[in-house]
Design a protein around this motif. Sequence first.
Motif, PDB file in Angstrom:
ATOM      1  N   ALA A 230       2.347   5.837  -3.690  1.00 35.27           N
ATOM      2  CA  ALA A 230       2.097   5.013  -2.469  1.00 35.27           C
ATOM      3  C   ALA A 230       2.886   5.584  -1.270  1.00 35.27           C
ATOM      4  N   VAL A 231       2.360   5.854  -0.096  1.00 37.47           N
ATOM      5  CA  VAL A 231       2.957   6.138   0.995  1.00 37.47           C
ATOM      6  C   VAL A 231       2.702   5.069   2.228  1.00 37.47           C
ATOM      7  N   PRO A 232       3.100   4.781   3.157  1.00 40.96           N
ATOM      8  CA  PRO A 232       2.896   3.787   4.276  1.00 40.96           C
ATOM      9  C   PRO A 232       1.679   4.345   5.063  1.00 40.96           C
TER      10      PRO A 232
ATOM     11  N   GLY B 298     -11.358   7.188  -4.158  1.00 36.88           N
ATOM     12  CA  GLY B 298     -10.591   8.423  -4.114  1.00 36.88           C
ATOM     13  C   GLY B 298     -10.645   9.092  -5.529  1.00 36.88           C
ATOM     14  N   PRO B 299     -10.384  10.309  -5.514  1.00 36.42           N
ATOM     15  CA  PRO B 299     -10.643  11.133  -6.854  1.00 36.42           C
ATOM     16  C   PRO B 299     -10.036  10.542  -8.383  1.00 36.42           C
ATOM     17  N   LEU B 300      -8.916   9.787  -7.898  1.00 35.37           N
ATOM     18  CA  LEU B 300      -8.013   9.098  -9.092  1.00 35.37           C
ATOM     19  C   LEU B 300      -8.830   7.835  -9.576  1.00 35.37           C
ATOM     20  N   HIS B 301      -9.998   7.226  -8.911  1.00 32.80           N
ATOM     21  CA  HIS B 301     -10.740   6.065  -9.234  1.00 32.80           C
ATOM     22  C   HIS B 301     -12.193   6.527  -9.569  1.00 32.80           C
TER      23      HIS B 301
ATOM     24  N   LEU C  40      -5.483  10.148  -2.572  1.00 28.95           N
ATOM     25  CA  LEU C  40      -5.324   9.749  -4.134  1.00 28.95           C
ATOM     26  C   LEU C  40      -4.998   8.087  -4.330  1.00 28.95           C
ATOM     27  N   SER C  41      -4.529   7.213  -3.181  1.00 25.14           N
ATOM     28  CA  SER C  41      -4.422   6.013  -3.367  1.00 25.14           C
ATOM     29  C   SER C  41      -5.713   5.054  -2.823  1.00 25.14           C
TER      30      SER C  41
END
Length: 636
Positions: free
Chosen positions: A184-186, A209-212, A204-205
């Motif tokens: 996670a990033v702001p 995205g590709p992780l989902h 990614l979050s």
Amino acid sequence: FFARPMAMAQQLSRRVGRLQLRWGVRHHSALVPAGRYGGGALAEIADEIVPKVAATEEPPECVAHYYAEPGLMANALAALAMARLPPLEKERRAEVVLRGCLHGPDPQQRRIAEELAVTLKTGVPIDTALLNTAHEAADAQLGSLDTWIDLVARVPASVPGMMIAFGGREFERLGKIRPLDVLAVPKERPPGMPHSAHAFMRVLSYYRGPLHRNKEYIRTHKEEREHFPWVLEQIRVLAPEFYRQYTEVHSNDRIAYKRQVAQCDMFLSFVSEKMFALAAVEQLPQLLLRQAALDSAGSAEARWRLARDYQWVPPPLAAIAAAFGIDARQRVRLTDLDGPLSGWQRRHLWRRGRHMRVSARLLPTAEKLGHLVLATPLRHRLFASFLSALNGAEDALLRPWYYKACPEEPVLHVLWSAELVQQLAAYTADALRAAETMGSGHSRPAVLCIGSGASRLGHYLQHLLSKALGKRALAVTAAVPATSGLPEDDPVWVPRTVAGQPLPAAPESMLSLTQLLEACRPQVVICACMPPQVDWSREIRDCNSVLEYLLVGPPDSDRNGDRQLTWGREMPFQGKEPQPSPVYAREGFFRKDLQDLSAVCLGSEDAPGRVGVNAVVAFRRMQRPRLTFEGLKIDG
């Protein structure tokens, strides 16, 4: 409010739930159920139990690290307030608790500890101050899950902070940390974070995205998304493709080629840091087991003797080996003192070609990351706490410098052992004799000791150098530079020397380093454990009176000064280009590693099986030959 301390204690015990008395306790705790005892009975139990557990377990000088755990702060302060102890003993034990809380992983915990440290200096009754602070710590709900999520998402990853956060009663919360929490990033890009890396983490979050969802837009199973090795391999595969598309989108931007290459360098560094944080969360249970085994080295009985017999006298290295299992005779030369990941980045990223191509081989595999995390150096925490207790005044004065780089890191210290002090005094005496022979123009020899243990070292050197040089006019000053010194229009400050004092006095702390050098005009400066990523050596070299300065602590590392500015090491991401000469060499100094002194130098980073982190390095001013016309005289 101030007249009802026992009523406050009862209310606090009901809010906290259970009151845990821990004074040097490693395996035993005294738990008092809330509401079962009144204030007076609770005070009697504290008075009865605290001295017993302290006498059978560890000495108070070795337990400060226990109180870095946020959940123990309110309990420990309340128990101390109700214990029937003399006020001076309570103040001493309160310093132990505060020393641990000041490097805790929770920012609120550090803030509350700082406020209590200031309050204790104002003359407020100690019981009232402790109960008020315990009340505030209980209300703050230190160690919440959101705080730990922010901790694991930090770049660079703080492995010591993670071990404190999840190494105690909060261990079960480690199972609630997910890979997406680490990534996670702001929403708004923070200053210093590369734009490409921020965009990649946001992708990614993203829930689409590709992780989902994979390339065929088939939804990824939740178990895969929460499996750390799978996420690591996905990042290693996705990063090159993302950066290729990123450069295509920004190819029309009028950005210089060097800036584009620099953006690629920062992208690789940031992504590798995030991958290391993912691996650290996965391997944290193994690190905690290693830490527990490491802390068990040594003898508790020997530690009690060490704390009793060597409170003001330099301890011999044999006593340290018996108490903590750290044997200086097992010293080996160590590299990558900044950490295993930093060493990997120097070998694989810093020397890559100056181009914008990103491939999977430039990022570590999941297996390699696991090895890097398990290679993270661990401290003997009881030894580190013992050093912080010996150098309590410097620990408090150096803490503001650490807040700039690594606030949850304990302050680094050096052990001024009997062997190191004797050899250092002999070397300093030779340096002062050489300065007198060269005619430095100073009326009396002067030595300035700054950093960790400055007061103790200055006290010892004053005694040994006076005997070696046979001069009563010798001036040895101990100080810790202030982050901001006195205004220039203040009266002239005269340094306080340590001559004639039976015990080490508190170091000077009012002046900045430049003001200290102007006031003392030393020929030799001894600096121990410079704050991380802070360079004091430039100001030392700018002082004309300084002929030599010694740096004690981890060499060639950002842990002790600045790797490039202080130690002259290579600049990052220079490829195969030749490195410039070190800064100290350009300013007229040359370096000499003092092997004999380094062989007896121990510090906070040394541990059983890993001795050799600290060293003593001298930087001496190169003297220019004085040209005269004596050879041109003609007879007659």
